[in-house]
Design a protein around this motif. Structure first.
Motif, short mmCIF file in Angstrom:
data_model
loop_
_atom_site.label_atom_id
_atom_site.label_comp_id
_atom_site.label_asym_id
_atom_site.label_seq_id
_atom_site.Cartn_x
_atom_site.Cartn_y
_atom_site.Cartn_z
N SER A 113 16.21 -2.28 2.49
CA SER A 113 16.15 -3.51 1.69
C SER A 113 15.18 -4.53 2.29
N LEU A 116 9.12 -2.11 1.97
CA LEU A 116 8.82 -1.45 0.70
C LEU A 116 8.69 0.06 0.84
N ALA A 146 18.94 -5.86 -1.86
CA ALA A 146 17.65 -6.45 -2.20
C ALA A 146 17.78 -7.43 -3.36
N ILE A 166 10.79 -4.66 -3.69
CA ILE A 166 11.60 -3.63 -3.03
C ILE A 166 12.67 -3.12 -3.98
#
Length: 304
Positions: A113, A116, A146, A166
């Motif tokens: 989280s 990327l 996220a 993300i």
């Protein structure tokens, strides 16, 4: 006099397009590390990871684990810190060291989280070692985390945008994994489908094996695709580099299911594929799947 290995040399060893005798590769990489002949000290963990891969190809389990563990040790505080641990966890699981491998991955799990591209070193080792259910569980939890970060962040802030980026990646990864596992669609999957519907791809990127099948199946007079996979990925790279950074085209990754429907050409709609995050970091694994750093793989192809 023995040569010093540059980043280019290491990337050539790591590029799957340039197969090397694993015994020769292992010997040169280990000697270069031991004799302090790695040009950039930041590349030492990478060299050891490549050496471990060569040992694994030679079916030398003990040597592969020794070199991989050494790579983890020297990666502390360096840019390959997370990747080295993920690669080592992959080997540990592959060779049956369940407790040690999972301990490493659990320590890396929070990065899902935060980073990327964390799926490369957290989810991939799980999936490649048959732990699909756990991978799906971790993706689901990381997606919720996220989205929570984005919800708490200041509107239009970098923190909010990073968290949403993300979350989008986790959403698509989870959806693709659940389809691979033949799980029934849930509400989150339907959101992922809506994201795919909303973001119609501008380009479709085919991995190397799929592109070879595509070229073999289509008569030349009916196909205007680039004649090689290298040119296929170079075309996409050039188009992306020439695009407005604030409004980049969307790249869709072709999957085996998509290829089968595409080649059948029976009127069945081609299912959506995962969308490719862009751009990768210069030192991240290249978007084309070569596992070579982006700066040494497709980035220069786009300038050719």
């Amino acid at each position: 006099m023995a040569r010093t290995l540059t980043s280019d040399d290491l990337d050539a060893y790591g590029d799957l397009a340039f197969p090397t005798d694993p015994q020769e590769m292992l010997a040169e990489l280990v000697a270069a590390v031991d004799e302090d002949r790695i040009a950039d000290p930041e590349d030492v963990p990478y060299a050891l990871t490549l050496a471990a891969s060569a040992a694994a190809k030679l079916k030398d389990e003990a040597r592969a684990l020794e070199l991989s563990a050494r790579g983890v040790e020297v990666s502390e505080g360096r840019r390959d810190h997370f990747n080295s641990r993920g690669e080592h966890a992959d080997l540990l699981l592959r060779y049956g060291h369940e407790d040690d491998g999972m301990a490493l991955l659990r320590a890396l799990r929070p990065q899902l989280s935060r980073d990327l591209l964390a799926d490369h070193y957290v989810i991939t080792p799980l999936v490649e070692n048959g732990r699909h259910e756990l991978a799906e569980e971790w993706l689901t939890a990381a997606l919720a985390t996220a989205l929570g970060v984005a919800d708490r962040a200041e509107d239009d802030s970098d923190v909010e945008q990073d968290a949403f980026d993300i979350a989008d990646r986790l959403l698509v990864l989870r959806y693709d994994l659940r389809r691979e596992m033949d799980l029934p669609l849930d509400e989150t999957d339907r959101v992922a489908e809506q994201v795919d519907d909303d973001e119609v791809s501008d380009f479709r990127f085919w991995p190397e094996a799929a592109y070879a099948k595509l070229l073999a199946a289509l008569p030349p007079e009916e196909d205007d695709s680039p004649p090689t996979w290298d040119e296929h990925r170079a075309v996409i790279e050039r188009r992306m580099q020439a695009s407005d950074p604030s409004d980049l085209p969307v790249i869709e990754v072709g999957t085996p299911d998509m290829l089968a429907v595409f080649l059948a050409d029976d009127g069945t709609p081609v299912p959506p594929g995962p969308l490719l995050p862009w751009p990768p970091g210069r030192n991240d694994p290249c978007w084309c799947g070569s596992r070579v750093k982006y700066k040494k793989c497709c980035l220069p192809r786009g300038r050719g």
